[in-house]
Design an enzyme around this catalytic site. Structure first.
Site, short mmCIF file in Angstrom:
data_model
loop_
_atom_site.label_atom_id
_atom_site.label_comp_id
_atom_site.label_asym_id
_atom_site.label_seq_id
_atom_site.Cartn_x
_atom_site.Cartn_y
_atom_site.Cartn_z
N LYS A 54 46.71 37.44 -61.08
CA LYS A 54 47.44 38.57 -60.49
C LYS A 54 48.48 38.06 -59.49
CE LYS A 54 43.64 41.80 -61.19
NZ LYS A 54 42.43 42.45 -60.65
N GLN A 100 39.13 43.26 -55.26
CA GLN A 100 38.68 42.75 -56.55
C GLN A 100 37.19 43.06 -56.76
OE1 GLN A 100 40.61 41.23 -58.95
NE2 GLN A 100 38.78 41.32 -60.24
N ASP A 123 45.09 50.23 -57.71
CA ASP A 123 44.10 50.20 -58.80
C ASP A 123 43.86 51.61 -59.36
OD1 ASP A 123 43.12 47.84 -59.82
OD2 ASP A 123 41.69 47.52 -58.19
#
Ligand code: NDP
Length: 299
Positions: A54, A100, A123
């Site tokens: 990422k 994460q 997200d």
């Protein structure tokens, strides 16, 4: 029949090209690049590897990405306070905050995710963003679900009026994808069935699908006998399996028996190189969107 490949890696490269141009334009106007902070808790190898890709992708498109590493022993309150502090940092120059997953078992994951402000929630997990998606006015859409829809649209695979079957009902993949494919407009208007571990006769349901998406985490779950000839099969699963011939003695596979299903399906996405790169590309798109919304460049 030999299925055509849904090349997520190539599509992600094209998406990155357009984000790079938009990020440069943002930087000229704002006097700074869009900024993403990723919180990585503990030292799980798979999570570290996802975070690395990422950050690398962000660097390629001109998004400033910082990884904040936190020991696995951190408790829920510490993580909540960290996320809140990030949201306040430097007069608010952090556009996107991503925690994460998975978090260590002793942490209340929901509490940590809920502490990410809705306007930095790249997200798409915040209840406000989930609610907007369910009402058909999406803002930040969970990246993997958005990537699957983008993959279908890009390949010209019709969804309107078609039967779509999704295996897996998680909040991060299956459920938001069901909302996207059943929503109105491009890449939507499908008749969606959402399956899970309690679904009776999964094979029979899957055989109805013009579009079949597997998001479970079980290698070999979808076999040729579960696929309607000519269907588009999208494999979200990521599973590490033993392989004496591969480097490190293991390799990544999806949930779909690729060789067998390729002989029946019209389209198939590979693992790796399918949905994974698109998940990262959609994270970049969400970060840019967050930055532009905060600057008032998008409504
Ligand atoms: P979850 O574990 O949260 O959800 C798995 C789902 O699969 C659940 O709904 C579960 O049902 C269902 N399921 C389990 N076994 C069966 C079965 N035998 N038949 C039918 N349904 C079953 O997983 P995630 O959604 O987080 O991830 C799914 C997979 O996708 C994983 O392999 C993950 O690594 C991968 N992934 C890949 C991404 C990418 O970028 N390519 C991004 C995110 C995830 P129930 O609800 O009843 O328990």
């Amino acid at each position: 029949m030999s299925a055509r490949i849904l090349d997520g890696k190539a599509l992600a490269g094209r998406i990155e090209d357009s984000i790079r141009a938009e990020a440069a334009s943002f930087s000229r106007v704002a006097g700074r690049p869009p900024r993403l902070v990723v919180v990585l808790v503990g030292d799980v190898a798979a999570s570290a590897s996802y975070v690395k890709s990422k950050a690398a992708a962000a660097a390629r498109v001109g998004i400033d990405a910082e990884v904040v590493r936190v020991p696995a022993s951190a408790d829920t309150q510490t993580l909540v306070e960290l996320v809140r502090a990030l949201a306040r940092e430097e007069q608010g120059s952090v556009d996107g905050i991503l925690v994460q997953l998975p978090l260590p078992a002793h942490v209340d994951t929901q509490a940590v995710l809920d502490s990410v402000p809705a306007d930095r929630d790249v997200d798409g997990f915040h209840p406000e963003n989930a609610g907007l998606l369910s009402q058909g006015r999406p803002r930040f859409v969970p990246c993997t679900a958005a990537g699957v829809q983008r993959m279908l649209v890009d390949a010209g695979i019709a969804t309107a009026g078609r039967e779509a079957v999704i295996i897996g009902r998680s909040d991060i993949v299956g459920k938001p994808l069901a909302l996207l494919l059943s929503g109105r407009g491009e890449g939507g208007d499908a008749t969606v069935t959402l399956c899970h571990s309690r679904s009776d006769d999964l094979a029979a349901i899957c055989r109805r699908a013009d579009i079949l998406v597997a998001a479970v985490g079980k290698p070999g779950l979808v076999t040729a006998g579960m696929v309607k000839p000519g269907a588009a099969v999208v494999d979200v699963g990521i599973n590490r399996v033993a392989d004496a011939t591969a480097s490190g003695g293991s390799r990544l596979v999806g949930d779909v028996d690729f060789a067998g299903v390729s002989a029946v399906a019209g389209w198939i996405s590979p693992v790796p190189g399918g949905v994974g790169p698109l998940t990262v590309a959609m994270l970049l798109a969400n970060t840019l969107l967050a930055a532009e919304l905060r600057l008032g460049r998008r409504a």
